[in-house]
Scaffold this motif. Structure first.
Motif, PDB file in Angstrom:
ATOM      1  N   GLU A 171       0.860  -1.189   0.000  1.00 44.91           N
ATOM      2  CA  GLU A 171       0.000   0.000   0.000  1.00 44.91           C
ATOM      3  C   GLU A 171       0.895   1.238   0.000  1.00 44.91           C
ATOM      4  O   GLU A 171       1.899   1.300   0.716  1.00 44.91           O
ATOM      5  CB  GLU A 171      -0.897  -0.016   1.240  1.00 44.91           C
ATOM      6  CG  GLU A 171      -1.917   1.105   1.220  1.00 44.91           C
ATOM      7  CD  GLU A 171      -3.059   0.868   2.207  1.00 44.91           C
ATOM      8  OE1 GLU A 171      -3.006  -0.129   2.964  1.00 44.91           O
ATOM      9  OE2 GLU A 171      -3.995   1.685   2.214  1.00 44.91           O
ATOM     10  N   ARG A 172       0.524   2.222  -0.793  1.00 45.35           N
ATOM     11  CA  ARG A 172       1.334   3.447  -0.847  1.00 45.35           C
ATOM     12  C   ARG A 172       1.026   4.349   0.337  1.00 45.35           C
ATOM     13  O   ARG A 172      -0.117   4.376   0.809  1.00 45.35           O
ATOM     14  CB  ARG A 172       0.967   4.250  -2.096  1.00 45.35           C
ATOM     15  CG  ARG A 172       1.659   3.833  -3.335  1.00 45.35           C
ATOM     16  CD  ARG A 172       1.729   5.056  -4.261  1.00 45.35           C
ATOM     17  NE  ARG A 172       1.529   4.640  -5.632  1.00 45.35           N
ATOM     18  CZ  ARG A 172       1.475   5.481  -6.650  1.00 45.35           C
ATOM     19  NH1 ARG A 172       1.574   6.787  -6.454  1.00 45.35           N
ATOM     20  NH2 ARG A 172       1.322   5.043  -7.877  1.00 45.35           N
ATOM     21  N   THR A 173       2.005   5.114   0.719  1.00 47.16           N
ATOM     22  CA  THR A 173       1.718   6.137   1.716  1.00 47.16           C
ATOM     23  C   THR A 173       1.137   7.371   1.009  1.00 47.16           C
ATOM     24  O   THR A 173       0.128   7.915   1.435  1.00 47.16           O
ATOM     25  CB  THR A 173       2.990   6.506   2.497  1.00 47.16           C
ATOM     26  OG1 THR A 173       4.092   6.554   1.595  1.00 47.16           O
ATOM     27  CG2 THR A 173       3.270   5.473   3.572  1.00 47.16           C
ATOM     28  N   ASN A 174       1.792   7.760  -0.090  1.00 50.84           N
ATOM     29  CA  ASN A 174       1.259   8.877  -0.885  1.00 50.84           C
ATOM     30  C   ASN A 174       0.416   8.346  -2.029  1.00 50.84           C
ATOM     31  O   ASN A 174       0.929   8.057  -3.103  1.00 50.84           O
ATOM     32  CB  ASN A 174       2.413   9.696  -1.475  1.00 50.84           C
ATOM     33  CG  ASN A 174       2.910  10.717  -0.488  1.00 50.84           C
ATOM     34  OD1 ASN A 174       2.147  11.235   0.326  1.00 50.84           O
ATOM     35  ND2 ASN A 174       4.205  10.985  -0.554  1.00 50.84           N
ATOM     36  N   LYS A 175      -0.886   8.221  -1.804  1.00 51.60           N
ATOM     37  CA  LYS A 175      -1.725   7.636  -2.861  1.00 51.60           C
ATOM     38  C   LYS A 175      -1.953   8.647  -3.991  1.00 51.60           C
ATOM     39  O   LYS A 175      -1.946   9.852  -3.785  1.00 51.60           O
ATOM     40  CB  LYS A 175      -3.069   7.204  -2.278  1.00 51.60           C
ATOM     41  CG  LYS A 175      -2.935   6.061  -1.257  1.00 51.60           C
ATOM     42  CD  LYS A 175      -4.239   5.292  -1.114  1.00 51.60           C
ATOM     43  CE  LYS A 175      -4.060   4.010  -0.323  1.00 51.60           C
ATOM     44  NZ  LYS A 175      -3.815   4.219   1.103  1.00 51.60           N
ATOM     45  N   ASP A 194      -3.208   3.391  -5.574  1.00 49.27           N
ATOM     46  CA  ASP A 194      -3.204   3.045  -4.146  1.00 49.27           C
ATOM     47  C   ASP A 194      -2.043   2.136  -3.774  1.00 49.27           C
ATOM     48  O   ASP A 194      -1.777   1.928  -2.593  1.00 49.27           O
ATOM     49  CB  ASP A 194      -4.516   2.330  -3.767  1.00 49.27           C
ATOM     50  CG  ASP A 194      -5.695   3.289  -3.746  1.00 49.27           C
ATOM     51  OD1 ASP A 194      -5.460   4.519  -3.814  1.00 49.27           O
ATOM     52  OD2 ASP A 194      -6.835   2.812  -3.674  1.00 49.27           O
ATOM     53  N   GLU A 244       2.003   0.213  -4.680  1.00 49.44           N
ATOM     54  CA  GLU A 244       3.290   0.248  -5.369  1.00 49.44           C
ATOM     55  C   GLU A 244       3.922  -1.126  -5.225  1.00 49.44           C
ATOM     56  O   GLU A 244       3.475  -1.944  -4.418  1.00 49.44           O
ATOM     57  CB  GLU A 244       4.189   1.350  -4.780  1.00 49.44           C
ATOM     58  CG  GLU A 244       4.544   1.147  -3.321  1.00 49.44           C
ATOM     59  CD  GLU A 244       5.204   2.386  -2.709  1.00 49.44           C
ATOM     60  OE1 GLU A 244       5.299   3.423  -3.392  1.00 49.44           O
ATOM     61  OE2 GLU A 244       5.612   2.303  -1.538  1.00 49.44           O
TER      62      GLU A 244
END
Lengths: 581, 581
Positions: B79-83, B91, B93
């Motif tokens: 899951e990305r932190t910066n979506k 959402d 990476e």
């Protein structure tokens, strides 16, 4: 619309309805004061009836209709007394209330029936009349269905149909190009594509990922039954795949087509190495509707003082099961057939496995019972079988034995048009030596990749290098073929070198492709299937002519429109060309 | 397969999965010891990440990737932190675990991004790179979808796709043919079809009932943005129908396409007579996204001593609603625009309906307030409107006013690419007089039928005879046109006579069609739609170039493959031709 229904849809559920039909008069007959007229359209045949209850003028009009008149009729749907269970409309007939002749027709030059009396040339000249016959029209309707199902299948698999250009560039590789003089670029010519090969590879470089096209291609070659100057190809290319993926996807497509169009389950396609196909069937497109695989006999027949075998590079035979009843005369005739120049065998050796279990060969002088038992074991013969043997140089004798095997398959009724036996032939050689030019040619095409483990052999034994190439074969007919392509500029240059191109020539002809390979070409591969041939297999035809609406004859002429033809001098002048004849 | 997923499909539901992706490096950036790489394929974009936890060699490899390198990557979905909510994969990476460079790439000559810095010529030369850009690829994907939906719709309506030949016969009618020398028939030429017109009519004679084909056609004409030497046509023909049936079926098709491909409901198509289209819009392809219909003023402006109007055959104007704010300078500039040779107007008259309700014209000297009130009534002006008037010969002034109307529509923002206004233009004239040759030409083509009630006028007033012909127009662009054909040999011969063909010429050129008409030709008609144009309308483009994968430039050249090109003398010798340049 001029009609309320087609001629193929009325049945008992329509009784009492007043309907309008349009179509062609198939035939009309008078029976005891009643006139029956069969009116035909694409969808079927409906019987019209005019009897003593009908208006006198109408009856007269009905009687005066000729074959192939185009009519529009209004009438009531009645139940027939004499039903015809053979056609969907056979339970009903139309009591005619109004009749209009939309167009008259001269008497056609041949019968518009399933079996016609017209010769090939006459039917070609009046192709539009020949196309009225059910067998031809049904072929083209089937062709349409196959095309629709191809598109449905490939679309569901994320393929995109992309149209590639028809006016392209002439290249010296492969078959002869048709060319088109350019008016705007005096002295220069376009060529018509033999296939969209380079364009589909460029589409892969463009990231299209999965491409297909049902597309016309052109080859200016001498013609025969299964070749036309323009033909249609199912052209496909995929990225980020391996050979196995391609085989699965297109085997899946063929299964889908047979299933949806013919209601036939093909099952899994066997895969056969090219080397095995040549060894067991003497052909890279074996007809595996029947067995009769080759048995090589060198180990068991040599050294018995039979010069024909001793001097041969290869002794090979087939077991024609159940053919032991062949008379001496029949075998002599078969031998003559084999000796024709097209085949060129020098002689045929045989061994009968008689019903009483005894073995009898045409070379008993050299091979005793014990030796023949070895033959019998090798061929797994049973009483009633006939073994046929040829000897000679390997390549030549395999070709001859291939012909003999196919002929015996035909004679023994093993090659039914209703049976479909597909397979993949894989691991084709990359190159083949051309005696005439004294150099190697690409067996598939110059963009086919060698097997990585064989690349080292390119310099030393180029003829043994295998390619990532594959053919789909059905009933002994090559339906299509393809390969995993080279996607590396270095390997592509190496390949051109081995094909005898100088770097300058390669750059001049294929520079745009070589350049493209430098900008991030993905691993890719594809296949091209002959659409006309596929349709002819579906239709059970030997020739592709009758799955093409307007084919050309063996001289490349369309005798219906009388083409090609001379053009005006002014037209040539504008194009900056003149003829030299 | 080399990948488990495409670059467009991973989302939060895939978290924790180990996946393999393949694609092109869109961009890569280092942020505080972490490398982010965007990998792209046809399906989308996915972010790869290499950080301090990654293997050092792998990080090094990640950093060394250039733009457009082709890579294969294995990694875990995190899951990305910066979506990034803008893309479907935003959402997640991929934490890279293995990275393989499948192919390197030189630096592309222009940016592979939605907005590129490449000029037209450079992009044409590297078309395969230009095609990597989303806007172009999306056009071609849409083109594929439209083609699929066309086939789906027509198949459901019992149409059969039949391939007609590409190598046909040259005819002097219509545009210039591309020709192909025949090797097998020395001195003779095939021609490439400008359309399959005669073949589709023959298919009707054959009883195919409903035919279509998405087919390449060819015209050797001078080129411009919406013309290519090879273009694609949706070609259709039907039997036993009337004009109304054809309009309904193909209006239905257009609605189906807009609905399924763009999610737009078009509604019923208005129908406009050709004569009305010319009178109200000065064009046979009016853009009806906006009103501004012509108002003819002869009755109210003549006889006031204003020579320009008094001497004009036609005085006609439009109400440019809301344009009363146009300054004198803007109107002068518009007048100059109208005076350019391409349009050739001599002057522009205007009347402002000011916000205070007063009327002010450029010819107040001749027309008082009372007269201007009549103008206002005729144009139904309101405060804020600007009336623009031209005067001159009818045909000429209508053409000029058409240009002015379109220009004002554009300036007033009434011609949005997102709005679609279709209509049918019907009842075209059968013939048009050609000043140059001094004779009549077929406006549609020589197989178009005259309206039965007008046939008698053929001898006396040929220019007034109306045809059973119709055009489909969307947003002022002629998408296609068709007609009910002549199916009677006599009428067809009469038509050829009026077009200046001698019976011998007619027989020589179209004998096979005339002959066919004697063997029972059904009433039939059809339509041909420009597939490239239709796609360009869907894509909101003015040019058809960017809905064609590999288009040619205005000189008919494909600069990527460098075609056309010179061919070998030996090749010409085989074809019995030589060049004269």
């Amino acid at each position: 619309m001029l009609r309320t229904h087609t001629c193929g849809e009325l049945n008992i559920s329509n009784l009492g309805q007043t309907v309008k039909l349009c179509g062609w008069v198939q035939k009309s007959r008078d029976l005891g004061g009643t006139t029956f007229i069969d009116v035909r359209d694409r969808y079927g045949l409906t019987q019209l009836v005019l009897n003593v209850d009908s208006d006198a003028n109408l009856r007269e009009a009905g009687k005066s209709l000729g074959r192939e008149f185009v009519i529009k009729v209004t009438g009531k749907v009645l139940e027939r007394t004499n039903k015809n269970p053979k056609i969907p409309t056979g339970d009903i007939e139309i009591a005619v209330e109004a009749l209009e002749v939309l167009n008259e027709a001269k008497i056609p030059p041949f019968l518009i029936e399933d079996e016609t009396d017209g010769g090939e040339e006459l039917r070609a000249k009046y192709r539009y009349l020949d196309l009225r016959r059910n067998p031809l029209r049904n072929n083209l309707i089937m062709r349409h269905k196959i095309a629709q199902e191809i598109r449905r299948y490939l679309d569901a698999q994320n393929f995109i149909e992309v149209e590639t250009p028809v006016l392209i560039k002439s290249t010296p590789e492969g078959a002869r190009d048709f060319v088109v003089p350019s008016r705007m670029n005096p002295g220069e010519f376009y060529a018509l594509p033999q296939s969209p090969q380079t364009f589909k590879q460029l589409l892969m470089v463009s990231g299209f990922d999965r491409y297909f096209q049902i597309v016309k291609c052109f080859r200016d070659e001498d013609l025969r039954a299964d070749r036309q100057p323009e033909f249609t190809q199912i052209d496909c290319e995929l990225s980020f795949i391996e050979q196995e993926d391609i085989l699965n996807i297109f085997e899946g497509m063929a299964r889908h087509l047979f299933n949806t169009v013919k209601g036939i389950e093909l099952g899994d396609f066997p895969r056969m190495q090219y080397a095995d196909a040549m060894r067991l069937y003497g052909s890279d497109k074996p007809d595996v509707r029947f067995g009769m695989a080759f048995v090589e006999l060198n180990d068991i027949v040599k050294g018995k003082n039979f010069g024909v075998f001793d001097n041969a590079e290869l002794v090979v035979g087939i077991n024609a099961k159940g053919a032991a009843g062949y008379t001496r005369k029949q075998i002599d005739e078969l031998t003559e057939w084999l000796k024709r120049p097209q085949i060129g065998a020098t002689g045929l050796i045989y061994m009968r496995h008689n019903d009483d279990g005894s073995l009898k060969s045409s070379v008993d002088k050299f091979y005793n019972e014990e030796e023949l038992q070895k033959w019998s074991a090798a061929f797994e013969t049973q009483p009633g079988d006939l073994v046929l043997i040829l000897a000679g140089g390997t390549d030549k004798v395999r070709k001859q034995m291939n012909e003999l095997r196919l002929e015996m398959g035909t004679r023994l009724g093993l090659r039914s048009k209703d049976k479909f036996a597909p397979l993949w032939v894989v691991d084709f050689p990359l190159l083949e030596f051309d005696e005439e030019s004294g150099r190697y040619h690409a067996m598939h095409h110059p963009f086919t990749s060698p097997k990585p483990e064989d690349i080292a052999l390119l310099d030393t034994e180029p003829g043994t290098v295998r390619a990532n190439a594959y053919d789909m074969v059905i009933n002994g007919i090559e339906v299509g073929g393809g390969s995993i392509r080279i996607h590396d500029r270095e390997v592509q240059s190496l390949m051109f070198k081995h094909l005898g191109f100088s770097p300058e020539e390669a750059q001049k002809q294929f520079g745009f492709l070589l350049d493209a390979f430098e900008f991030g070409a993905p691993p890719h591969g594809g296949i091209a299937l002959g659409f006309d041939r596929l349709c002819s297999i579906f239709a059970g035809l030997d020739s592709i002519r009758d799955v093409i609406a307007f084919p050309k004859n063996n001289s490349g002429r369309d005798v219906m429109i009388d083409s090609p033809s001379v053009i005006a001098d002014a037209q040539m002048a504008e194009l900056n060309i003149k003829t030299t004849v």
